[in-house]
Design a protein around this motif. Structure first.
Motif, short mmCIF file in Angstrom:
data_model
loop_
_atom_site.label_atom_id
_atom_site.label_comp_id
_atom_site.label_asym_id
_atom_site.label_seq_id
_atom_site.Cartn_x
_atom_site.Cartn_y
_atom_site.Cartn_z
N PHE A 134 0.82 -1.21 0.00
CA PHE A 134 0.00 0.00 0.00
C PHE A 134 0.86 1.26 0.00
O PHE A 134 0.61 2.19 -0.77
N LEU A 135 1.86 1.31 0.85
CA LEU A 135 2.70 2.51 0.92
C LEU A 135 3.60 2.63 -0.30
O LEU A 135 3.84 3.74 -0.80
N GLY A 136 4.11 1.51 -0.79
CA GLY A 136 5.00 1.56 -1.94
C GLY A 136 4.31 1.95 -3.22
O GLY A 136 4.91 2.51 -4.14
N SER A 137 3.00 1.65 -3.31
CA SER A 137 2.27 1.92 -4.54
C SER A 137 1.73 3.34 -4.62
O SER A 137 1.04 3.68 -5.58
N GLU B 257 9.99 23.09 -0.93
CA GLU B 257 11.32 23.44 -1.42
C GLU B 257 12.33 22.33 -1.11
O GLU B 257 13.45 22.38 -1.61
N LYS B 258 11.94 21.36 -0.32
CA LYS B 258 12.86 20.30 0.09
C LYS B 258 12.41 18.98 -0.51
O LYS B 258 11.22 18.69 -0.61
N MET B 259 13.37 18.16 -0.92
CA MET B 259 13.07 16.86 -1.49
C MET B 259 13.13 15.79 -0.41
O MET B 259 14.09 15.71 0.36
N CYS B 260 12.07 14.97 -0.34
CA CYS B 260 12.00 13.87 0.64
C CYS B 260 12.30 12.55 -0.05
O CYS B 260 12.26 12.43 -1.27
N LYS B 261 12.57 11.55 0.74
CA LYS B 261 12.92 10.23 0.23
C LYS B 261 11.74 9.63 -0.53
O LYS B 261 10.58 9.95 -0.26
N PRO B 262 12.02 8.74 -1.49
CA PRO B 262 10.94 8.15 -2.31
C PRO B 262 9.99 7.29 -1.48
O PRO B 262 10.33 6.81 -0.39
N ALA B 263 8.78 7.10 -2.04
CA ALA B 263 7.74 6.34 -1.35
C ALA B 263 8.17 4.90 -1.11
O ALA B 263 7.81 4.29 -0.09
N LEU B 264 8.93 4.33 -2.03
CA LEU B 264 9.36 2.94 -1.86
C LEU B 264 10.23 2.78 -0.62
O LEU B 264 10.09 1.80 0.12
N ALA B 265 11.09 3.78 -0.37
CA ALA B 265 11.93 3.71 0.82
C ALA B 265 11.08 3.82 2.08
O ALA B 265 11.31 3.09 3.06
#
Length: 588
Positions: free
Chosen positions: A107-110, A126-134
Motif C-alpha cells: 500500500f505505501l510503496g504503490s 522546497e525540500k526533497m524527501c525520500k521516495p515512497a518505496l523507501a
C-alpha cells in the motif's frame, strides 16, 4: 542548552535511562529468585525459614516439606499452561505479522507507483524527501519491530509472573510484608522491562533509520509510526485473546466448583483451577502489557511525527524533537525511585497497609514525575516554537508543553484513584454491592451495573478536561503529549497491575497446596488488593487509549495537510434539522 551539547546529552540520556531500567528489572528478578522453591534438592525447602515462624503449620498438622513441594508442582503446571497458550497464540500472530507487513509495504510503496525518485516534502515543497518505496520498506521494518517488542513484553511479563507466584506464597509464611515485596518486585520486573525495552528499541530504530534519511525528519518519523502500529496490532490480539481465555476459564472454574460441586474456588479437586490461574497470566499480565505498550508506542510515534514537521524539525533541533523520548526516559528514573518506597524505604507490617502502599505508589510517582517534566520541558525545548494547527501556524511556549504533559499525568492519577475507590473492598461502593447480594443475585447485578455506570463519570470528565486544555495550548501535539504524560509512569502502573494476578495466583497456590488458614488469610488480603490494582491498570489503558486515538488523528491531519477547519466542525443547519426530524419521526 546549546544545540550541539543538547544533541549529545540527548543521545546519551535516552539509551542510558533505558539501560538503567533494564538493569533495575534484572536486579528485582534476582532478588525474587533468592526465594527458593523445591527444586533440585530438598535442602532448598527450608532455605531462609525460621521454624518459629512456621508454628501455625505445626499447629494445623501441615506437612511443611510436602507443602513446599506441592507449591513447586503447581507453579510448574501454571507456567507450562501459560507458555503453551502464548506459544500457540504467537504462532498464529506470526502469520498475521508477515501478511500485514506485506500489505503495508504494497500500500505505501504503490503511492507513487513504487517510485525510487525523491518527491517534494508535503510540508516543505522546497525540500526533497525520500521516495515512497523507501518509506514503505522502513515503515514495514518499524511495524515488525513494534510487533516483536510487544510480543516480547507480554511474554517476559508472563514468565516473571509464573516465576514469582509460588515464591509469593512461600514468603507469606514469614509475613504479609515479605509476600507483598516479592509480588511487587515481580510486577516491577515486567513494568521496567516493557518501558525500557520499548524506549530502547524505538531509540535504536530512529538512529538506524537516520543513517538513510539524514535530516529528512518528516520521512524518518513518518516511517517510525509503523512501530506504534505494530505494537497496537499485537495488543489487539493479545488483549482480546488472553482476556477471553481468562474470563472463560474463571467462569468455568466457578461454575464447576462453587456452583455444581460446592467446593472452594481454588480447590485442587476442580480441574479448571489451573486454567483459571493460567488465564490471570496470559490475560491480565501478557495481554495488559501488550495493550499499554501499544498505547505508549502510538502516542510516542504520533508526537514525534507532529514535532518533525514543526519549526523544530525545520530548524533541525534534535533535542526538542526528542522531547517525547526524554519524557519517557525521565519516567523510568522516577518509577525506579518510586518503587524503592514500596520495597525498601517503608516496611509493611500489617494487612491494613497493603492498599495505602499501592495508592502511595501512584501519588509519589505523579509528584516526582511532575518535577521531572519541569526539568525536561525547560531544558530540552526552546522558549517558543511553531506547530501546524489545521493549516495555520500556532506559537507554542515551552511551559505550554509542561502543562500538557502534566495534565495528562494528573488525569491518570485521578482515574487511578477513582477506580481504586469503586473497586476496593475498603470503601463503601464494594461493601454496598456485597450487602446487596444478601437479597439475591438480581439485586446484586442491578446494583453492580448501576455502580459501574456511576464510576466512569469522573474519569470521563478528567479525560475531557485533559483533551480541551492540551489542544488549546498545543493543538494535536499537546494531546499526544498529554497521552504520553498519562503513560510516563507506565513502569509503576504496570508494576501495580501485574502485582494483582501474581497475588491471585499466590492465593490459589496456597489453597491448592493445603497451607494453614493464617497463610491463606495473608494471601487473600494480597489478592483482594490485587483485584483493585488490576482494575487500575485497565483504567490507565482505557484513559490513555482515548487520548492516543486523538493523537493519531492529529498525526494524520498533519501529514495530509488538512486546512479546512470548518469541514471538521459540524454546523447545525436546516439540512441537519431535516435529518434529525426524519430519524425522530417528527414532521414540521
Amino acid at each position: 542548552m546549546g544545540t550541539l551539547l543538547g544533541e549529545i546529552l540527548t543521545q546519551i540520556l535516552i539509551p542510558l535511562c533505558a539501560l538503567v531500567g533494564i538493569g533495575f528489572a534484572v536486579l528485582q528478578w534476582f532478588l525474587v529468585s533468592k526465594v527458593k522453591v523445591c527444586g533440585e534438592s530438598m535442602s532448598d525447602v527450608n532455605n531462609g525459614f525460621d521454624e518459629r515462624l512456621l508454628q501455625e503449620d505445626v499447629e494445623e498438622n501441615v506437612d511443611v516439606h510436602g507443602v513446599v513441594a506441592k507449591c513447586a508442582e503447581i507453579q510448574h503446571a501454571i507456567s507450562v499452561g501459560a507458555s503453551s497458550f502464548l506459544f500457540t497464540q504467537y504462532k498464529y500472530l506470526s502469520i498475521f505479522m508477515v501478511v500485514f507487513g506485506v500489505i503495508i509495504f504494497l500500500f505505501l510503496g504503490s503511492v507513487n507507483g513504487f517510485s525510487t525518485k525523491s518527491e517534494p516534502c508535503t510540508n516543505n515543497l522546497e525540500k526533497m524527501c525520500k521516495p515512497a518505496l523507501a518509506n514503505a520498506v522502513f515503515s514495514t521494518i518499524a511495524f515488525l519491530l513494534g510487533a516483536l517488542t510487544s510480543v516480547l513484553s507480554g511474554f517476559l511479563g508472563m514468565k516473571i509472573a509464573t516465576f514469582a507466584n509460588a515464591r509469593t506464597t512461600l514468603e507469606a509464611r514469614k509475613g504479609v510484608g515479605k509476600a507483598f515485596i516479592t509480588a511487587f518486585r515481580s510486577g516491577a520486573v515486567m513494568g521496567f522491562l516493557l518501558a525500557a525495552n520499548g524506549l530502547l528499541v524505538l531509540y535504536i530504530a530512529i538512529n538506524l533509520f537516520m543513517l538513510y534519511y539524514g535530516d529528512d525528519w518528516e520521512g524518518l518519523y513518518e516511517s517510525i509510526t509503523g512501530y506504534g502500529l505494530g505494537g497496537s496490532s499485537m495488543a489487539l490480539f493479545g488483549r482480546v485473546g488472553g482476556g477471553i481465555y481468562t474470563k472463560a476459564a474463571d467462569v468455568g472454574a466457578d461454575l464447576v466448583g462453587k456452583v455444581e460441586r460446592n467446593i472452594p474456588e481454588d480447590d485442587l479437586r476442580n480441574p479448571a483451577v489451573i486454567a483459571d490461574n493460567v488465564g490471570d497470566n496470559v490475560g491480565d499480565i501478557a495481554g495488559m502489557g501488550s495493550d499499554l505498550f501499544g498505547s505508549y508506542a502510538e502516542s510516542t510515534c504520533a508526537a514525534l511525527f507532529v514535532a518533525s514537521i514543526s519549526s523544530l524539525g525545520i530548524k533541525h533541533q534534535y533535542s526538542a524533537m526528542s522531547y517525547p523520548l526524554l519524557i519517557s526516559a525521565m519516567g523510568i528514573v522516577v518509577c525506579l525511585i518510586t518503587t524503592l518506597f514500596a520495597t525498601d524505604f517503608i516496611k509493611m507490617t500489617s494487612i491494613n497497609q497493603i492498599q495505602p502502599t499501592l495508592k502511595r505508589q501512584l501519588l509519589i510517582s505523579t509528584i516526582l514525575m511532575t518535577v521531572g517534566i519541569v526539568i525536561v520541558s525547560f531544558v530540552a525545548l526552546p522558549s517558543e516554537f511553531t506547530l501546524s494547527n489545521f493549516g495555520t501556524e500556532k506559537v507554542v511556549k515551552n511551559w505550554y508543553l509542561f502543562l500538557c504533559v502534566s495534565i495528562g499525568l494528573w488525569s491518570g492519577l485521578v482515574i487511578g484513584y477513582v477506580t481504586e475507590y469503586y473497586t476496593s473492598n475498603a470503601y463503601s461502593p464494594v461493601q454496598e454491592v456485597a450487602d446487596a447480594s444478601r437479597i439475591g443475585a438480581a439485586t446484586n447485578v442491578i446494583f453492580g451495573l448501576a455502580l459501574g455506570y456511576k464510576s466512569v463519570i469522573i474519569p470521563i470528565f478528567a479525560i475531557a478536561i485533559a483533551i480541551y486544555v492540551s489542544f488549546s495550548l498545543a493543538a494535536m501535539y499537546g494531546i499526544a503529549m498529554a497521552a504520553l504524560g498519562m503513560l510516563s509512569t507506565i513502569a509503576t502502573g504496570l508494576a501495580i497491575d501485574a502485582y494483582g494476578p501474581i497475588s491471585d495466583n499466590a492465593g490459589g497456590i496456597a489453597e491448592m497446596a493445603g497451607m494453614s488458614c493464617k497463610i491463606r488469610e495473608r494471601t487473600d488480603a494480597l489478592d483482594a488488593a490485587g483485584n483493585t490494582t488490576a482494575a487500575i491498570g485497565k483504567g490507565f489503558a482505557i484513559g490513555s487509549a482515548a487520548l492516543v486515538s486523538l493523537a493519531l488523528f492529529g498525526a494524520f491531519v498533519s501529514r495530509t495537510g488538512i486546512k479546512a477547519v470548518d469541514a471538521l466542525t459540524p454546523k447545525f443547519s436546516l439540512d441537519w434539522l431535516w435529518v434529525l426530524c426524519f430519524h425522530t419521526g417528527f414532521q414540521p
